[in-house]
Design an enzyme around this catalytic site. Structure first.
Site, PDB file in Angstrom:
ATOM      1  N   LYS A 217      19.227  15.624   0.727  1.00  0.00           N
ATOM      2  CA  LYS A 217      19.759  16.920   1.169  1.00  0.00           C
ATOM      3  C   LYS A 217      20.736  16.716   2.332  1.00  0.00           C
ATOM      4  O   LYS A 217      21.836  17.222   2.318  1.00  0.00           O
ATOM      5  CB  LYS A 217      18.593  17.837   1.571  1.00  0.00           C
ATOM      6  CG  LYS A 217      19.052  19.172   2.089  1.00  0.00           C
ATOM      7  CD  LYS A 217      17.881  20.091   2.414  1.00  0.00           C
ATOM      8  CE  LYS A 217      18.385  21.293   3.191  1.00  0.00           C
ATOM      9  NZ  LYS A 217      17.343  22.236   3.565  1.00  0.00           N
ATOM     10  N   GLU A 223      15.902   5.979   5.295  1.00  0.00           N
ATOM     11  CA  GLU A 223      15.359   5.269   4.138  1.00  0.00           C
ATOM     12  C   GLU A 223      16.339   5.307   2.966  1.00  0.00           C
ATOM     13  O   GLU A 223      16.633   4.291   2.330  1.00  0.00           O
ATOM     14  CB  GLU A 223      14.036   5.919   3.672  1.00  0.00           C
ATOM     15  CG  GLU A 223      12.868   5.731   4.620  1.00  0.00           C
ATOM     16  CD  GLU A 223      12.771   6.806   5.693  1.00  0.00           C
ATOM     17  OE1 GLU A 223      13.801   7.462   6.005  1.00  0.00           O
ATOM     18  OE2 GLU A 223      11.668   6.984   6.230  1.00  0.00           O
ATOM     19  N   GLY A 282      13.934  20.900   1.312  1.00  0.00           N
ATOM     20  CA  GLY A 282      13.782  19.648   0.555  1.00  0.00           C
ATOM     21  C   GLY A 282      12.599  19.692  -0.396  1.00  0.00           C
ATOM     22  O   GLY A 282      12.697  19.292  -1.560  1.00  0.00           O
ATOM     23  N   ARG A 283      11.457  20.188   0.077  1.00  0.00           N
ATOM     24  CA  ARG A 283      10.248  20.190  -0.759  1.00  0.00           C
ATOM     25  C   ARG A 283      10.267  21.298  -1.802  1.00  0.00           C
ATOM     26  O   ARG A 283       9.315  21.445  -2.561  1.00  0.00           O
ATOM     27  CB  ARG A 283       9.000  20.262   0.121  1.00  0.00           C
ATOM     28  CG  ARG A 283       9.009  21.402   1.131  1.00  0.00           C
ATOM     29  CD  ARG A 283       7.938  21.205   2.207  1.00  0.00           C
ATOM     30  NE  ARG A 283       7.992  22.209   3.261  1.00  0.00           N
ATOM     31  CZ  ARG A 283       8.763  22.125   4.331  1.00  0.00           C
ATOM     32  NH1 ARG A 283       9.570  21.091   4.486  1.00  0.00           N
ATOM     33  NH2 ARG A 283       8.721  23.064   5.252  1.00  0.00           N
ATOM     34  N   GLU A 368       3.626  19.791   4.557  1.00  0.00           N
ATOM     35  CA  GLU A 368       4.837  19.861   5.374  1.00  0.00           C
ATOM     36  C   GLU A 368       5.171  21.340   5.635  1.00  0.00           C
ATOM     37  O   GLU A 368       5.760  21.686   6.660  1.00  0.00           O
ATOM     38  CB  GLU A 368       6.016  19.154   4.681  1.00  0.00           C
ATOM     39  CG  GLU A 368       7.124  18.751   5.643  1.00  0.00           C
ATOM     40  CD  GLU A 368       8.189  17.853   5.010  1.00  0.00           C
ATOM     41  OE1 GLU A 368       9.009  18.370   4.245  1.00  0.00           O
ATOM     42  OE2 GLU A 368       8.204  16.645   5.287  1.00  0.00           O
ATOM     43  N   HIS A 399     -15.410   9.461 -11.433  1.00  0.00           N
ATOM     44  CA  HIS A 399     -16.086   8.173 -11.225  1.00  0.00           C
ATOM     45  C   HIS A 399     -15.726   7.571  -9.873  1.00  0.00           C
ATOM     46  O   HIS A 399     -15.904   6.368  -9.657  1.00  0.00           O
ATOM     47  CB  HIS A 399     -15.728   7.218 -12.361  1.00  0.00           C
ATOM     48  CG  HIS A 399     -16.183   7.742 -13.687  1.00  0.00           C
ATOM     49  ND1 HIS A 399     -17.443   7.526 -14.185  1.00  0.00           N
ATOM     50  CD2 HIS A 399     -15.562   8.550 -14.580  1.00  0.00           C
ATOM     51  CE1 HIS A 399     -17.573   8.150 -15.349  1.00  0.00           C
ATOM     52  NE2 HIS A 399     -16.441   8.783 -15.610  1.00  0.00           N
ATOM     53  N   LYS A 523      10.852   9.741  13.603  1.00  0.00           N
ATOM     54  CA  LYS A 523      12.160   9.233  13.165  1.00  0.00           C
ATOM     55  C   LYS A 523      12.959   8.750  14.374  1.00  0.00           C
ATOM     56  O   LYS A 523      13.562   7.682  14.352  1.00  0.00           O
ATOM     57  CB  LYS A 523      12.964  10.346  12.489  1.00  0.00           C
ATOM     58  CG  LYS A 523      12.507  10.730  11.109  1.00  0.00           C
ATOM     59  CD  LYS A 523      13.502  11.742  10.537  1.00  0.00           C
ATOM     60  CE  LYS A 523      12.976  12.417   9.301  1.00  0.00           C
ATOM     61  NZ  LYS A 523      13.828  13.502   8.828  1.00  0.00           N
TER      62      LYS A 523
HETATM   63  O1  F6P Z   1      11.447  13.821   6.926  1.00  0.00           O
HETATM   64  C1  F6P Z   1      11.087  14.899   6.125  1.00  0.00           C
HETATM   65  C2  F6P Z   1      12.218  15.320   5.255  1.00  0.00           C
HETATM   66  O2  F6P Z   1      13.183  15.973   5.980  1.00  0.00           O
HETATM   67  C3  F6P Z   1      11.716  16.190   4.102  1.00  0.00           C
HETATM   68  O3  F6P Z   1      11.585  17.511   4.459  1.00  0.00           O
HETATM   69  C4  F6P Z   1      12.744  15.911   3.074  1.00  0.00           C
HETATM   70  O4  F6P Z   1      12.305  16.292   1.796  1.00  0.00           O
HETATM   71  C5  F6P Z   1      12.906  14.421   3.226  1.00  0.00           C
HETATM   72  O5  F6P Z   1      12.817  14.211   4.613  1.00  0.00           O
HETATM   73  C6  F6P Z   1      14.179  13.840   2.693  1.00  0.00           C
HETATM   74  O6  F6P Z   1      15.298  14.426   3.279  1.00  0.00           O
HETATM   75  P1  F6P Z   1      16.734  14.300   2.638  1.00  0.00           P
HETATM   76  O7  F6P Z   1      16.687  14.913   1.280  1.00  0.00           O
HETATM   77  O8  F6P Z   1      17.644  15.027   3.566  1.00  0.00           O
HETATM   78  O9  F6P Z   1      17.069  12.843   2.555  1.00  0.00           O
END
Ligand code: F6P
Length: 559
Positions: A217, A223, A282-283, A368, A399, A523
């Site tokens: 987003k 990452e 995002g979620r 979240e 189980h 972060k």
């Molecule tokens: O760190 C949490 C977050 O901001 C989530 O809310 C989001 O889904 C995820 O990181 C990834 O963010 P992006 O889509 O901006 O890379």
């Protein structure tokens, strides 16, 4: 009542909260008694929402409790805030944004305004581009830089830019066939910055037939950008010298983001980028262009069914009376269990192997969203919020951890999810294995509700000394969610159901379910600690003594 769209109401100060507190003080759950005394209980507490058939009757709820919970919804302004969300008001207060994932699944021709602009045409413009792209990849018209058709799509993203696509890709495995009958496209998902993730997911891939989708987003997530760079370097290296780098990136990298300027800066042609908007959390974004990998895997038609499923549930949530409104009722029950009966976790137990990533997906959606300690006006909450969601598919969980749900000392409300028709029908001799599977679903919810008394244990001839260990108290609440089959539409409905029940709980608690400031500190600190990990003594000296010692240990042991 105060303006529910602007001012959070302290739920604990309402008359309904007081009523619920007093009911909780003397509450004696008695599912055996309640079912025996009321032959209409199942019928009265079973609801249909689109294709979802939801039985709440094995919940720990009486008419009095339900009425008080509905009063609580009234007093905290659930309906008003729901309407404010659907109307595009800036209910994400701390980020000053509208919350309109529901606009992503509006049919063409509908109209939803954000800050005076109808966004539905934009939604469909992007969707049409995603569909055209998906068709090209699926038909083989889109080729890699050496002219070969694409066989593998790698989605690079994390959190909401990963969990939804991977969950739905797994869930809709039976819908992946390519139109020309040549099998299916494989999708892989790289999310973790642990280099092992990229290393393992790239293993065995042919660079000439691999397409990367960088999904972020913000296009600023450490990452995702790190993994995107790793994959870019891998691609160019594998394609070998002499490859036209620009053409290779153009044919093997597309992006999904709200930050198209950053996409261009990364080197991806804006013509190969699909946008979305800051009013999609995002979620809540699997139904936006973030679902491009899914659209490529299952095709535009199935993806459109997926969106139609969301929309059907949205319409139910938007229009059904609160007393018959499934996300409202499920959200209210969760508030009852967690705020009044002391539950801290909530299990989600799909009796569908294809939903094996659904609990992980729900963890981000629910935790979240509702893991907050202040209300949307900054005042501290006065009650607990945000249960811990967890789960695994049945029967595997039976189980492993069901022992604790059946006989442990904690109250763990559980949602059981199952489908009448299996995606793969197999027989063991004459036995339909899906029926055996569903028998477990029905048996578990029954055992949890009604238990087994000491007398029933004794009748089986059990030695007196071990009778207590074999007693099941029952009165362990479950919700049973069934549907005819796990189709794309039904998956959309299920996701929307949980989105909306999460929203309902957030409104009652007065919190902003759409921000996520709690992920920021870690972060920032990671960026600050990174030089110290790399050996910068000055940076190391600014760390606390425990962190310094851990970094020292790492540096000594790292080969
Ligand atoms: O760190 C949490 C977050 O901001 C989530 O809310 C989001 O889904 C995820 O990181 C990834 O963010 P992006 O889509 O901006 O890379």
């Amino acid at each position: 009542m105060a303006d529910a769209a602007k001012t959070p109401i302290d739920a604990t100060s309402t008359a309904a909260w007081k009523q619920l507190s007093s009911l909780a003080e003397t509450f004696q759950p008695d599912l055996r008694g309640w079912f025996a005394a009321d032959s209409t209980r199942t019928e009265r507490l079973t609801f249909d929402a689109a294709d979802l058939h939801v039985d709440l009757s094995k919940g720990l709820v009486t008419d009095e409790v339900l009425n008080a919970l509905l009063d609580l919804a009234d007093e905290t302004g659930v309906a008003a805030r729901r309407d404010a969300m659907f109307a595009g008001e800036h209910i994400n207060v701390t980020e000053d944004r509208a919350v309109l994932h529901t606009a992503l699944r509006q049919p063409k021709g509908a109209s939803v305004s954000v800050d005076g602009k109808d966004v539905v045409p934009d939604v469909h413009e992007v969707l049409d581009r995603v569909y055209a792209f998906a068709d090209k990849v699926r038909s083989g018209e889109w080729t890699g830089v050496t002219g070969k058709r694409i066989h593998t799509v790698v989605n690079i993203g994390i959190g909401g830019s990963d969990l939804g696509p991977v969950m739905a890709y797994e869930a809709l495995a039976p819908y992946r066939a390519l139109p020309d009958g040549s099998g299916e496209l494989e999708c892989r998902f790289i999310s973790n910055i642990d280099p092992t993730d990229a290393a393992l997911k790239l293993q065995g891939l042919d660079p000439e037939t691999t397409l990367f989708i960088v999904s972020s987003k913000t296009f600023g997530t450490l990452e995702t950008l790190t993994n995107a760079r790793l994959c870019k370097a891998w691609l160019l290296d594998q394609l070998g010298e002499g490859v036209d780098e620009k053409a290779a990136i153009e044919k093997h990298f597309v992006a999904v983001s709200t930050a198209l300027d950053k996409v261009a800066a990364f080197g991806i042609d804006p013509a190969n980028a699909f946008g979305f908007w800051d009013w999609v959390g995002g979620r809540y974004s699997v139904d936006s262009a973030i679902g491009t990998s899914l659209a490529v895997a299952i095709g535009p038609e199935a993806f459109a069914d997926f969106l139609a499923g969301f929309h059907a549930l949205d319409e139910h949530f938007r229009t059904a009376d609160l007393a018959d409104n499934v996300p409202v009722l499920m959200g209210l029950l969760n508030v009852w269990y967690s705020n009044f009966l002391g539950s801290e976790t909530h299990a989600v137990l799909p009796y569908a192997q294809l939903l094996h990533r659904f609990p992980a997906y729900l963890q981000q959606l629910t935790m979240e969203s509702n893991g907050k300690g202040v209300r949307w006006d900054g005042s501290p909450v006065t009650t607990s919020t945000g249960e811990v969601f967890w789960g695994e598919p049945g029967t595997n969980g039976q189980h492993a951890f069901y022992q604790l749900i059946h006989q442990g000392t904690r109250l763990i409300p559980a949602d059981f999810i199952a489908f009448a028709n299996p995606p793969y029908a197999l027989k063991d001799g004459d036995v339909d294995v899906h029926e055996l599977f569903l028998a477990n679903f029905f048996a578990q919810t029954r055992a949890l509700a009604f238990g087994k008394t000491a007398d029933e244990v004794r009748v089986e001839g059990t030695a007196e000394a071990i009778v207590p260990a074999r007693v099941f108290t029952g009165n362990r609440p479950t919700t049973s969610i069934m549907a005819p089959a796990l189709t794309p539409s039904v998956l959309g409905q299920l996701i929307a159901l949980y989105e909306h029940l999460t929203f309902v709980q957030g409104v009652i608690w007065g919190i902003d379910s759409f921000d996520q400031w709690g992920v920021e500190l870690g972060k920032q600190l990671a960026l600050q600690v990174a030089p110290a990990v790399g050996g910068d003594e000055e940076a190391a000296a600014t760390q606390d003594s425990s962190t310094q010692a851990l970094i020292r240990y790492y540096r000594e042991k790292r080969a």
